[in-house]
Design a protein around this motif. Structure first.
Motif, PDB file in Angstrom:
ATOM      1  N   HIS A  71      18.930 -28.644  17.279  1.00 17.05           N
ATOM      2  CA  HIS A  71      20.226 -28.100  17.636  1.00 17.05           C
ATOM      3  C   HIS A  71      20.677 -28.630  18.988  1.00 17.05           C
ATOM      4  O   HIS A  71      19.894 -28.730  19.922  1.00 17.05           O
ATOM      5  CB  HIS A  71      20.227 -26.579  17.655  1.00 17.05           C
ATOM      6  CG  HIS A  71      21.605 -26.029  17.815  1.00 17.05           C
ATOM      7  ND1 HIS A  71      22.541 -26.118  16.821  1.00 17.05           N
ATOM      8  CD2 HIS A  71      22.221 -25.436  18.864  1.00 17.05           C
ATOM      9  CE1 HIS A  71      23.682 -25.594  17.236  1.00 17.05           C
ATOM     10  NE2 HIS A  71      23.513 -25.172  18.479  1.00 17.05           N
ATOM     11  N   THR A  75      17.757 -19.598  20.418  1.00 18.58           N
ATOM     12  CA  THR A  75      18.524 -20.567  19.627  1.00 18.58           C
ATOM     13  C   THR A  75      17.987 -20.606  18.197  1.00 18.58           C
ATOM     14  O   THR A  75      18.758 -20.574  17.229  1.00 18.58           O
ATOM     15  CB  THR A  75      18.427 -21.963  20.248  1.00 18.58           C
ATOM     16  OG1 THR A  75      18.844 -21.886  21.598  1.00 18.58           O
ATOM     17  CG2 THR A  75      19.277 -22.959  19.496  1.00 18.58           C
ATOM     18  N   LEU A 134      19.966 -19.686  14.773  1.00 27.37           N
ATOM     19  CA  LEU A 134      20.069 -20.621  13.646  1.00 27.37           C
ATOM     20  C   LEU A 134      19.657 -19.939  12.347  1.00 27.37           C
ATOM     21  O   LEU A 134      20.301 -20.088  11.306  1.00 27.37           O
ATOM     22  CB  LEU A 134      19.184 -21.844  13.892  1.00 27.37           C
ATOM     23  CG  LEU A 134      19.675 -22.834  14.959  1.00 27.37           C
ATOM     24  CD1 LEU A 134      18.558 -23.775  15.362  1.00 27.37           C
ATOM     25  CD2 LEU A 134      20.878 -23.609  14.453  1.00 27.37           C
ATOM     26  N   LEU A 189      24.547 -19.853  14.382  1.00 23.54           N
ATOM     27  CA  LEU A 189      24.735 -21.255  14.749  1.00 23.54           C
ATOM     28  C   LEU A 189      24.401 -22.118  13.534  1.00 23.54           C
ATOM     29  O   LEU A 189      23.618 -21.719  12.681  1.00 23.54           O
ATOM     30  CB  LEU A 189      23.790 -21.641  15.888  1.00 23.54           C
ATOM     31  CG  LEU A 189      23.968 -20.981  17.251  1.00 23.54           C
ATOM     32  CD1 LEU A 189      22.818 -21.380  18.165  1.00 23.54           C
ATOM     33  CD2 LEU A 189      25.297 -21.386  17.851  1.00 23.54           C
ATOM     34  N   LYS A 190      25.020 -23.286  13.486  1.00 24.20           N
ATOM     35  CA  LYS A 190      24.663 -24.244  12.435  1.00 24.20           C
ATOM     36  C   LYS A 190      23.827 -25.349  13.061  1.00 24.20           C
ATOM     37  O   LYS A 190      24.195 -25.866  14.117  1.00 24.20           O
ATOM     38  CB  LYS A 190      25.932 -24.843  11.823  1.00 24.20           C
ATOM     39  CG  LYS A 190      26.625 -23.895  10.887  1.00 24.20           C
ATOM     40  CD  LYS A 190      27.644 -24.637  10.019  1.00 24.20           C
ATOM     41  CE  LYS A 190      28.368 -23.675   9.105  1.00 24.20           C
ATOM     42  NZ  LYS A 190      29.307 -22.790   9.841  1.00 24.20           N
ATOM     43  N   PRO A 191      22.725 -25.711  12.437  1.00 29.04           N
ATOM     44  CA  PRO A 191      21.896 -26.767  13.030  1.00 29.04           C
ATOM     45  C   PRO A 191      22.647 -28.099  13.076  1.00 29.04           C
ATOM     46  O   PRO A 191      23.393 -28.420  12.149  1.00 29.04           O
ATOM     47  CB  PRO A 191      20.683 -26.840  12.098  1.00 29.04           C
ATOM     48  CG  PRO A 191      21.127 -26.211  10.828  1.00 29.04           C
ATOM     49  CD  PRO A 191      22.166 -25.202  11.179  1.00 29.04           C
ATOM     50  N   ALA A 192      22.443 -28.831  14.178  1.00 35.80           N
ATOM     51  CA  ALA A 192      23.096 -30.134  14.291  1.00 35.80           C
ATOM     52  C   ALA A 192      22.477 -31.112  13.288  1.00 35.80           C
ATOM     53  O   ALA A 192      23.148 -31.995  12.761  1.00 35.80           O
ATOM     54  CB  ALA A 192      22.954 -30.664  15.709  1.00 35.80           C
ATOM     55  N   TYR A 244      23.622 -28.171  21.974  1.00 45.33           N
ATOM     56  CA  TYR A 244      24.754 -27.417  22.525  1.00 45.33           C
ATOM     57  C   TYR A 244      25.746 -28.404  23.135  1.00 45.33           C
ATOM     58  O   TYR A 244      25.365 -29.221  23.975  1.00 45.33           O
ATOM     59  CB  TYR A 244      24.277 -26.443  23.613  1.00 45.33           C
ATOM     60  CG  TYR A 244      23.596 -25.228  23.062  1.00 45.33           C
ATOM     61  CD1 TYR A 244      24.315 -24.270  22.343  1.00 45.33           C
ATOM     62  CD2 TYR A 244      22.237 -25.021  23.248  1.00 45.33           C
ATOM     63  CE1 TYR A 244      23.699 -23.148  21.834  1.00 45.33           C
ATOM     64  CE2 TYR A 244      21.607 -23.896  22.739  1.00 45.33           C
ATOM     65  CZ  TYR A 244      22.338 -22.958  22.038  1.00 45.33           C
ATOM     66  OH  TYR A 244      21.737 -21.848  21.541  1.00 45.33           O
TER      67      TYR A 244
END
Lengths: 271, 287
Positions: free
Chosen positions: A14, A51, A55, A60-63, A16
């Motif tokens: 991930h 984080t 996820l 959050l969406k993982p990169a 930011y």
């Protein structure tokens, strides 16, 4: 036995991104958690513990990579995953009952049975008789128990615990650890606890995952011995084999700290 | 009670009961002191008021000041008495109070609505930001003449003039409050899968409710400004009209009498809103 795999993180990274740039928070995490397992994440601050929890919760969406629950990718928060925060964040304008019913109400499932279940939950968590009171009338420990009831009310199969005990006094914290552990075990839920407290991690979980920082990665996994897994945290802390697990974790984290500070020193000399 | 809570208090204060006789007089003394102070404040307040009115009256009667310009209390009261007796005062008061109530309720509602749209659509909020700043610093009552031409001289343009004073500041205050709601509460509902609209209803509105209500209080004062200015410009009825009329016929007793009525009615209105605020928000307390 693939049906027992509750949660899978596949090569999850991930990043930011903000106006100052992009920074890698967690890097290539591979992890599988079995159904009914209790796992803790420990590590220095900045190792991406929270984080990871975000996820998994779908905040959050993982990169890169993917987060799978029951084999399906997580795309947004859902009531199948319960999340407990460090603070209770009870709504001061809602009564205890209304606070506990919040999740059901928002997901449109506040039926008669739902309300009855919330009532039962509050009883189970020794909060009977407080239903019509307001959060400010309750002590910190009671409030955190209401937050637990609020999380359990939607019957999640997985519980994410984001340092839920760290703001409490020592003795209340120990009692609440036991209560949470038992409620989770009784329901057969899968649980992930994020904590700074090594003893807490060792006492509550079947498996402790030690994370390193810059960027967050899994350093190692410490399995709890079989005989410690089936007893509640308070007993575990008193068990003869507990100290060994704790010391193992301690030395690992100590090692990590030294490593990082050495690296920082060296970096400082180069700069 | 609760097994998890009542620990730790076991050996508390064993010997307070034995010799607590000396504690109570301390409290009595404290009460006495507080009462004495309250009385003193009241007395000084009253004396100040009587002195002010007395001096004004004496100065007016003895022509130390020009009574044509400054009038004096008994003259003002006589005029008010006449207006109450022949009933002309009530239509003026009714008109102005109606305009003010309309102005401040509409102003608060509209301001809240715009603030809601800004919160729900962050893009809109970014686009509008500089315009709001300009509008906020501009003296909007200056738009009064335009309202009169567009809406005609009367109730409607006075209420709109009032809105021009209240809406923007209400929008900014409430929108800022919306943004200050603690992230944790928003996280709680997001984790239950709430949409932005639901987040707004479940968290943002109730968390900002006390501020919305206290904005109502500020708006009472602002609405009076809007209404009086509006009446200066167009009205044939109302307290603002009485002031401007008194000025035109050089009857300053009438001007001051109207001002006196405005002061009383505005205070009553403010107190009513205070009571309402207390009713609506009294039960809640933050952590």
């Amino acid at each position: 036995m693939p049906e027992l795999e509750k949660l899978q993180l596949r090569n999850v990274s991930h990043v930011y991104v903000n106006d100052h740039g992009a920074s890698l928070a967690v890097d290539s995490i591979d992890l599988t958690i079995r159904a009914g397992e209790f796992v803790s994440f420990v590590g220095p601050s900045g190792c991406g513990k929270t984080t990871l929890l975000h996820l998994i919760a779908g905040l959050l969406k993982p990169a890169r990579g993917s987060v799978l629950i029951d084999g399906k990718p997580v795309s947004e928060p859902s009531t199948a995953v319960g999340y407990m925060l460090q603070q209770d964040y009870l709504f001061p304008w809602r009564t205890i009952r209304e606070n506990a019913e919040l999740g059901l109400k928002i997901s449109g499932r506040l039926t008669k049975e739902g309300a009855a279940r919330v009532h039962g939950l509050l009883e189970e968590l020794e909060l009977g008789g407080t239903e019509d009171r307001y959060p400010h009338e309750l002590s910190g420990g009671m409030r955190q128990r209401v937050a637990l009831a609020r999380t359990l009310a939607t019957e999640p199969e997985m519980m994410l615990l984001d340092e839920p005990f760290s703001a409490l006094d020592m003795h209340i914290k120990l009692q609440l650890e036991d209560l949470v552990w038992q409620t989770i075990r009784r329901r057969g839920q899968t649980a992930i606890l994020v904590t700074h407290d090594l003893a807490e991690a060792a006492a509550m979980s079947d498996r402790v995952i030690v994370l390193g920082r810059n960027p967050g990665h899994i350093r190692l996994t410490v399995e709890s011995p079989e005989q410690l897994r089936s007893i509640p945290p308070m007993e575990t802390r008193r068990h003869a084999d507990f100290q060994a697990v704790f010391e193992r974790l301690w030395s690992e984290l100590d090692h990590e700290e030294q490593l990082t500070s050495e690296l920082e020193e060296r970096g400082g000399q180069h700069a | 009670m609760d097994s998890m809570l009542d620990d730790s208090n076991e050996q508390r204060s064993v010997h307070t009961s034995a010799s607590s006789d000396w504690i109570k007089p301390l409290y009595t003394e404290h009460q006495k002191r507080t009462r004495r102070r309250t009385t003193a404040v009241f007395v000084v307040r009253t004396v100040l008021l009587i002195l002010f009115i007395g001096l004004w009256e004496a100065a007016g009667r003895n022509k130390w000041i020009d009574p044509l310009l400054f009038s004096f209390p008994s003259r003002i009261m006589n005029l008010l008495g006449d207006m109450v007796r022949d009933g002309t005062i009530w239509s003026h008061v009714g008109m102005t109070v109606g305009e003010t109530i309309g102005g401040f309720i509409l102003g608060t509602a509209l301001g809240t609505l715009i603030a809601a749209l800004l919160w729900l659509f962050p893009f809109v909020s970014r686009v509008l930001d500089p315009y709001l700043v300009v509008l906020n610093s501009m003296p909007k009552v200056a738009l009064g003449p335009i309202f009169i031409v567009v809406l005609g001289p009367g109730f409607l343009s006075i209420v709109v003039t009032t809105l021009s004073v209240t809406v923007i500041i209400t929008t900014l205050n409430i929108y800022n409050q919306f943004r200050e709601v603690e992230e944790g509460y928003i996280k709680v509902v997001r984790l239950f899968g709430a949409s932005r609209l639901r987040t707004f209803w479940y968290v943002i509105v109730p968390a900002s409710f006390p501020v919305i209500i206290s904005t109502l209080k500020v708006n009472v004062g602002l609405s009076w400004v809007g209404v009086i200015v509006g009446e200066f410009l167009v009205a044939k009825l109302g307290l603002g009209y009485l002031i401007i009329y008194g000025f035109q016929v050089f009857n300053f007793t009438l001007v001051l009498a109207s001002l006196f009525v405005i002061a009383i009615v505005a205070t009553i209105m403010y107190q009513l809103v205070s009571i309402l605020e207390h009713r609506l928000t009294g039960r809640r307390r933050e952590r």
